[in-house]
Design a protein around this motif. Sequence first.
Motif, PDB file in Angstrom:
ATOM      1  N   ILE A  67     -10.852   9.448   2.139  1.00 54.85           N
ATOM      2  CA  ILE A  67     -10.290   9.462   3.437  1.00 54.85           C
ATOM      3  C   ILE A  67     -11.877  10.009   3.786  1.00 54.85           C
ATOM      4  CG2 ILE A  67      -9.600   9.601   5.695  1.00 54.85           C
ATOM      5  CD1 ILE A  67      -6.512   9.532   4.419  1.00 54.85           C
ATOM      6  N   GLU A 123       0.569  -0.990  -0.078  1.00 54.56           N
ATOM      7  CA  GLU A 123      -0.092  -0.801   0.163  1.00 54.56           C
ATOM      8  C   GLU A 123       0.744   0.993  -0.267  1.00 54.56           C
ATOM      9  OE1 GLU A 123      -2.959  -0.187   2.829  1.00 54.56           O
ATOM     10  OE2 GLU A 123      -2.848  -2.498   2.933  1.00 54.56           O
ATOM     11  N   LYS A 177       1.129   5.732   1.388  1.00 52.90           N
ATOM     12  CA  LYS A 177      -0.655   6.499   2.433  1.00 52.90           C
ATOM     13  C   LYS A 177      -1.508   4.699   2.716  1.00 52.90           C
ATOM     14  CE  LYS A 177      -4.951   7.294  -0.988  1.00 52.90           C
ATOM     15  NZ  LYS A 177      -5.842   6.827  -1.654  1.00 52.90           N
ATOM     16  N   LYS A 219      -8.597  -1.558   3.192  1.00 57.98           N
ATOM     17  CA  LYS A 219      -8.531  -0.853   1.728  1.00 57.98           C
ATOM     18  C   LYS A 219      -9.469   0.674   1.648  1.00 57.98           C
ATOM     19  CE  LYS A 219      -4.383  -4.230   0.007  1.00 57.98           C
ATOM     20  NZ  LYS A 219      -4.138  -4.672  -0.736  1.00 57.98           N
ATOM     21  N   ALA A 220      -9.239   1.264   0.932  1.00 61.09           N
ATOM     22  CA  ALA A 220      -9.742   2.047   0.781  1.00 61.09           C
ATOM     23  C   ALA A 220     -10.266   1.460  -1.092  1.00 61.09           C
ATOM     24  CB  ALA A 220      -9.114   2.993  -0.148  1.00 61.09           C
ATOM     25  N   SER A 272      -3.581   6.128   6.052  1.00 63.63           N
ATOM     26  CA  SER A 272      -4.827   6.115   5.703  1.00 63.63           C
ATOM     27  C   SER A 272      -5.978   6.743   6.529  1.00 63.63           C
ATOM     28  CB  SER A 272      -5.691   4.649   5.469  1.00 63.63           C
ATOM     29  OG  SER A 272      -5.269   3.732   6.401  1.00 63.63           O
TER      30      SER A 272
END
Length: 331
Positions: free
Chosen positions: A272, A182, A185, A265-266, A189
């Motif tokens: 965010i 990742e 970030k 995870k996004a 996050s």
Amino acid sequence: MASQYRSSPFFAAAFPIAAVSDKADGPKPTGVDLYARFAFAGAVCCSVTHGALTPVDVVKTRIQLEPEVYNRGMISAFRTISAKEGAGALLTGLGPTALGYALQGAFKFGGYEFWKKTAIDYLGVEKATANREAIYLGASGIAEFFADVALCPLEATRIRLVSQPSFASGLASGFARIAREEGFKGFYSGFGPILFKQVPYTMAKFGVFEVAFEKLVNATGKPKSELSPGTLSSLNLGAGLIAGFAAAIISQPADTLLSKINKTKALPGETITGRLIKMAGQLGAKGLFTGMGARLVMVGTLTAGQFAIYSDIKRALGATGGVEIAKVTVS
């Protein structure tokens, strides 16, 4: 009292800063030397207390992330985790917890002392005393911002290890996997929610503690300088417990969101802020306060312990040269 600490072989081995550089009849530390001692005391008190409460933090995090499984209270959650995964599961995340909160504690407590002194120097003692609550809040808020920059990568690793036990075998491997998969970030996050959680938490923690401690000292009918070390430690514990309860309630919604946002995870293109708003809407007011009982126990206990340990280490290291702006009335 400081000379008693310095003459102890145990203290000399455990705290070489004091053993090497402090003399019982020497001058008090100032400048960088003084703030290094504040930072060291903060690192120890936060690392020890957070590390000791790792099992409670594991249970609290599981309750927040899986309320459908852990819905019968803290004791039941302890038993369920131990039965399913073994007692060792309750120590998941101990490495990042101890290291992360040592860094955070150094910046938080050392920074608080620095920014408080900076404000006092700028305003003058008389004006600072009249506005001391604002100074407590401002100094702690600024200090916490920088402390969170240091804490966030390790907190992200801790939450991932607790929420996904198969994610990695420990701190180093978990940290490396997040970095590999990742990047930068992935570690930050949760920086928005950690600020949202920690800054109000720390402002309440220091602000309430300072006011509560001042009231408790006044209740003794003696100046602080005339109180015994044992009495001061008791007052620190009491004021810390009050501050911990206040800080836990204020920061609980953000703590829940932090656990949620670091679990997964996004999605592509998801910000965010967007994730936080969506999660808050899904959880509702009741969901945001899930795990409140466990967190009251955890935060109340560790805050009381932190202030007691911090005060004792400061006294042992001779780091008692701060400017006093609390109002103490002696009857």
